[in-house]
Design an enzyme around this catalytic site. Structure first.
Site, PDB file in Angstrom:
ATOM      1  N   THR A 154     -49.027  -1.838  33.197  1.00 30.94           N
ATOM      2  CA  THR A 154     -49.442  -0.616  32.498  1.00 30.94           C
ATOM      3  C   THR A 154     -48.770  -0.497  31.143  1.00 30.94           C
ATOM      4  O   THR A 154     -49.362  -0.010  30.184  1.00 30.94           O
ATOM      5  CB  THR A 154     -49.129   0.617  33.375  1.00 30.94           C
ATOM      6  N   THR A 163     -45.572  -1.846  37.260  1.00 25.47           N
ATOM      7  CA  THR A 163     -44.617  -1.168  38.162  1.00 25.47           C
ATOM      8  C   THR A 163     -44.952  -1.394  39.634  1.00 25.47           C
ATOM      9  O   THR A 163     -44.084  -1.283  40.482  1.00 25.47           O
ATOM     10  CB  THR A 163     -44.624   0.349  37.905  1.00 25.47           C
ATOM     11  N   ASP A 164     -46.216  -1.723  39.935  1.00 31.10           N
ATOM     12  CA  ASP A 164     -46.608  -1.783  41.346  1.00 31.10           C
ATOM     13  C   ASP A 164     -45.791  -2.798  42.138  1.00 31.10           C
ATOM     14  O   ASP A 164     -45.442  -2.547  43.288  1.00 31.10           O
ATOM     15  CB  ASP A 164     -48.104  -2.123  41.474  1.00 31.10           C
TER      16      ASP A 164
HETATM   17  N1  ASP Z   1     -50.148   0.886  37.584  1.00 31.74           N
HETATM   18  C1  ASP Z   1     -49.349  -0.324  37.497  1.00 31.74           C
HETATM   19  C2  ASP Z   1     -48.264  -0.139  36.450  1.00 31.74           C
HETATM   20  O1  ASP Z   1     -47.795   0.972  36.434  1.00 31.74           O
HETATM   21  C3  ASP Z   1     -50.187  -1.488  37.236  1.00 31.74           C
HETATM   22  C4  ASP Z   1     -49.379  -2.707  37.478  1.00 31.74           C
HETATM   23  O2  ASP Z   1     -48.449  -2.684  38.293  1.00 31.74           O
HETATM   24  O3  ASP Z   1     -49.678  -3.735  36.834  1.00 31.74           O
HETATM   25  O4  ASP Z   1     -47.856  -1.026  35.771  1.00 31.74           O
END
Ligand code: ASP
Length: 367
Positions: free
Chosen positions: A51, A130-131
């Site tokens: 993200t 973050t995932d």
């Molecule tokens: N929503 C996730 C982020 O916050 C997407 C990911 O992990 O690539 O990065």
């Protein structure tokens, strides 16, 4: 036991060529180097996507955006970084972190070890979705052979959003990587003014900005005016286990199964049939499972002796060891981190006893 028709179905699936996405995930190489200021430390950024590198179609879009910004664009968006350090950047991949795989993890670990061995590199930053950020951070915690700062950073809003959190998170991460105060603390995760250890920090909320923290072990520190402050002197988590992966090119397959009421006990055999060399189950309570699931696990263990680690589906706490139990207690490791520890231990050839000991290091040993 798995019924015959299920077995034949599984055998057919296992025989089919694994699903391949041609050219996916992207592993691009975009080396950048900011102008060198000899009075500043050198920090290297390894960009993987996420993200923090994503764009929406409007500044109010905070879901459904797409990843695509390169490491140059991330650095260009925060010119204040150039007051902190010289930056060299590598684009390792550009994917949502659910697609981060062992190719990317090993590439990161190999390149980071090579980079930190250079006398003129103060520390490194990994920009990441973050995932699964905590998985990559824990993988690096277990494979980086340096005391220099290794800082993993992401964002919960895309770069195009109002009040995007990525730029300040990145400035803080670079500041931490450049700071002597970050030495000797293992791999760190920093978002939203917090500094956490890769060993204990986990993503607690699927949506909120303030999502990375470890409730029981607490944080290592925080930022005020983008200056890092720490609660403790440099130290490493009790029980940290490190592995030499310098000659490793691929990793053992370890799957995680999620325990719940009426869980299908045949899933354990199915995982083994599909190639799992080790299993982690996210147990109810302190590593519990239904009687049927426990019997299925024991039958599988007796037939194959593949290691089965009992972890906890709850976000905190630990699974204590029971010497008469065939499963291996995960200690404090949550399922996703237990998987990485088991995967590395199997990859480098740990025996079952060495695996048990590696997990047992993470929690108090009974007197
Ligand atoms: N929503 C996730 C982020 O916050 C997407 C990911 O992990 O690539 O990065």
């Amino acid at each position: 036991m798995v019924s015959f028709n299920a077995l034949s179905l599984l055998a057919a699936v296992a025989a089919a060529s694994p699903i391949e996405f041609p050219g996916f995930p992207l592993i691009a190489r975009q080396d950048i180097q900011t102008p060198i200021n000899a009075s500043l430390p050198n920090v290297t950024i390894f960009a993987t996507g996420g993200t923090i590198a994503s764009q929406g179609s409007s500044n109010t879009q905070t879901v459904g955006y797409s990843v695509g910004l390169g490491v140059q664009q991330l650095v260009d968006a925060v010119p204040e970084i150039l007051n902190i350090s010289n930056i060299k950047g590598y684009q390792i991949s550009n994917v949502d972190s659910g697609s981060v795989n062992e190719t990317i993890s090993l590439k990161l670990a190999h390149m980071i070890n090579e980079e930190l061995a250079k006398d003129d590199v103060a520390g490194v930053v990994i920009t990441h979705g973050t995932d699964t950020l905590e998985e990559t951070a824990f993988f690096l915690e277990s494979t980086v052979n340096s005391t220099k700062p290794v800082v993993c950073v992401g964002a919960m809003r895309p770069a195009t959003a109002l009040s995007a959190d990525g730029p300040l998170n990145l400035l803080q991460a670079v500041t931490l990587a450049a700071s002597p105060a970050g030495i000797g603390r293992g791999t760190m995760i920093t978002l939203n003014d917090r500094i956490g250890s890769a060993f204990y920090t986990t993503k607690n909320n699927a949506n909120s900005l303030d999502t990375f923290f470890s409730t029981e072990a607490g944080q290592l520190g925080f930022f005020i005016n983008q200056v890092p402050y720490f609660y403790y002197a440099p130290s490493e988590p009790v029980g940290r286990v490190t592995f030499d992966i310098s000659q490793v090119q691929d990793l053992a397959q370890v799957d995680i199964l999620y325990s719940h009421q009426d869980m299908n006990p045949e899933l354990f055999n199915a995982s083994a049939l599909l190639g799992a060399q080790g299993l982690v189950f996210a147990g109810v309570g302190a590593g519990g499972a239904s009687r049927k699931a426990s019997q299925a696990m024991e039958a599988l263990y007796n037939a194959t002796h593949i290691p089965i680690v009992a972890s906890h589906r709850s976000s905190d706490g630990f699974v204590p060891s029971d010497p008469k139990d065939f499963t291996i207690a995960s200690g404090f490791y949550n399922p996703q981190k237990a998987r990485i520890l088991l995967q590395l231990a199997l990859t480098v050839g740990y025996s079952e006893e060495e695996i048990r000991a590696a997990f047992a290091k993470s929690y108090p040993i009974p007197a």
